[in-house]
Structures are given as structure tokens and as C-alpha cells.
Scaffold this motif. Sequence first.
Motif, short mmCIF file in Angstrom:
data_model
loop_
_atom_site.label_atom_id
_atom_site.label_comp_id
_atom_site.label_asym_id
_atom_site.label_seq_id
_atom_site.Cartn_x
_atom_site.Cartn_y
_atom_site.Cartn_z
N ASN A 187 -10.79 -3.20 3.03
CA ASN A 187 -10.41 -3.99 4.20
C ASN A 187 -11.55 -4.94 4.52
O ASN A 187 -12.48 -4.61 5.27
CB ASN A 187 -10.13 -3.07 5.40
CG ASN A 187 -8.70 -2.59 5.46
OD1 ASN A 187 -7.77 -3.35 5.23
ND2 ASN A 187 -8.52 -1.31 5.78
N LEU A 195 0.82 -1.21 0.00
CA LEU A 195 0.00 0.00 0.00
C LEU A 195 0.85 1.27 0.00
O LEU A 195 0.43 2.31 -0.50
CB LEU A 195 -0.93 0.00 1.22
CG LEU A 195 -2.06 -1.02 1.20
CD1 LEU A 195 -2.70 -1.15 2.58
CD2 LEU A 195 -3.12 -0.61 0.17
N VAL A 249 -11.27 4.25 0.90
CA VAL A 249 -11.10 3.08 1.77
C VAL A 249 -12.48 2.61 2.19
O VAL A 249 -13.29 3.41 2.68
CB VAL A 249 -10.26 3.41 3.02
CG1 VAL A 249 -10.17 2.17 3.94
CG2 VAL A 249 -8.88 3.90 2.64
N LEU A 275 -8.80 0.90 -1.25
CA LEU A 275 -8.51 -0.20 -0.34
C LEU A 275 -9.82 -0.76 0.19
O LEU A 275 -10.65 -0.01 0.71
CB LEU A 275 -7.64 0.28 0.82
CG LEU A 275 -7.51 -0.66 2.03
CD1 LEU A 275 -6.84 -1.97 1.63
CD2 LEU A 275 -6.75 0.02 3.17
N ALA A 290 -2.44 3.12 3.57
CA ALA A 290 -3.06 3.50 2.30
C ALA A 290 -3.32 5.00 2.19
O ALA A 290 -3.03 5.61 1.16
CB ALA A 290 -4.38 2.74 2.13
#
Length: 257
Positions: free
Chosen positions: A85, A73, A133, A83, A121
Motif C-alpha cells: 500500500n 485482492l 502487507v 500487498l 488482502a
Amino acid sequence: MTTALITGSTAGIGAAFARRLATDGHNLVLVARDTKRLREQATELHDRHGIEAEVVTADLSTDQGIETVGDRLRDRRNPVDLLINNAGFGNKGRFLDVSMADELTMLKVHCEAVLRLTSAAVEGMRERGRGGVVNVASMAAFVPRGTYGASKAWVVQFTQGVARDLGDSGVRLMALCPGFVRTEFHERAGMGTDNIPGWMWLDADKLVAAALADLARGKTVSIPDARYKTLAGVVKVVPRGLLGGITSKTGRKYGPR
């Protein structure tokens, strides 16, 4: 073409994100523990959609695994623009039935990994003035249901706080809070699902489509289904003491057998 990194990409919600983002033309960095499944997934997505799919084998319950993904990242030469997660799991059993080692592993994956990977990130995203994100939480974040719910509540609060701190940076952060989704999640945890009513199940691909639309709208929390939005509204007005009793009974009825 932009690049998205997805943890827990080989199954369930992570696989649905990979399919949708590849369809939309994003290059992918696929992260999971099973190298064979990762390579098969990468090949399939490349052949079907013509995108580049990089494979990173990592166990996010370990410091080495988290650092491996964090290094990717932080790579400024091959930046990650989105990103996801998503990596996570459930433990079967009530508190004290589950070993402390398993409880701590859950916190490592659900909280520490999310914290460290989000930090890795967004540093580059902020410099570039763009990025996103998505931290996958759960409807369990809104009810008192043990370590799993507590860890997901942390994900929601953390994501909202960072979103406010980076509000003028061009970086968007969103916590995704699904209900029951037909994935490998329950099977891996040894949880039965026959007692969960049909109306409570969500489709992973539809969930992801709604989540990405919410991210584009700038939402910081996404509950991508009208049924669960209604439940979330009810939870807000029910006294916490009463809610704890209700969720405990519901957990015994609809939870692991």
C-alpha cells in the motif's frame, strides 16, 4: 511464482518496489491512475525480468477505485501474496491554507484505502496461512505535523494493531517509515527541495531492499536507515510540547517554499 500488488507503482518508492520484486521473480499487479505509464512499466518489467505484470488503473481517492483494487485482492483464483500500500501524496501549505476537499482526499487515500485494501488482502492470506502487507507510512508519523503526519501515524498504529491480531496466522504486516526520498512526491505537491540538507535524502532502491529485509525478519515497523533510526529515538525522549515547536520550525525551514 508469487504475486505482489503495488499501489502507486509508476514512480518513487512504488516503482522501486516493482523493480526489486520483479528482479526477485515475483509476478506483479501494478496499480496507478495513469494507464499509459502503467502499460509502459509493465512491458519494461516483463521484457527485462520475464515476469507477468498485470495492469489495474484505479484512483484510490474514489470509492470505485478502491473497490476495483479490492476486487482484485479478493480474487481467490489469482491470489495476491504481498500487498504494498504505497499510494499517497502531500498537500502544500499549513492547515487552513489547504482546502477541506484536499484534506479529505488525503485521508481517503492514506487511511480509508489502506484500511479497505488491507482487509481485502489479508482475508485470503489468512485462509492460505501466508502472505504479507507493507503499508507505506512516513517519519512524519512520529511528529506533530498536520494532516499528513496524522494520517501516517494512523497507518503505523493500524498496521501494528492488525499485525498483533493476526500474529498466529502466518500473515505479516509492516509499516514502512521512510524519511526524505528522491522521488516525484515533492514535485507533484509543488514543494521545493533545495533547502533540504543532502544527508537527509534516501535512495529508493536501497530503502526498498532494507524494507523487504525487515519484513522477512518479522518487524512491524521499519525505519530503514541509521540516520532516521537515530532521529526516531530522539523524538521518543523529547517532550511533546517542545517537539511540536521544533517540528514547526523545521517544517518552515525544510518544508515547502
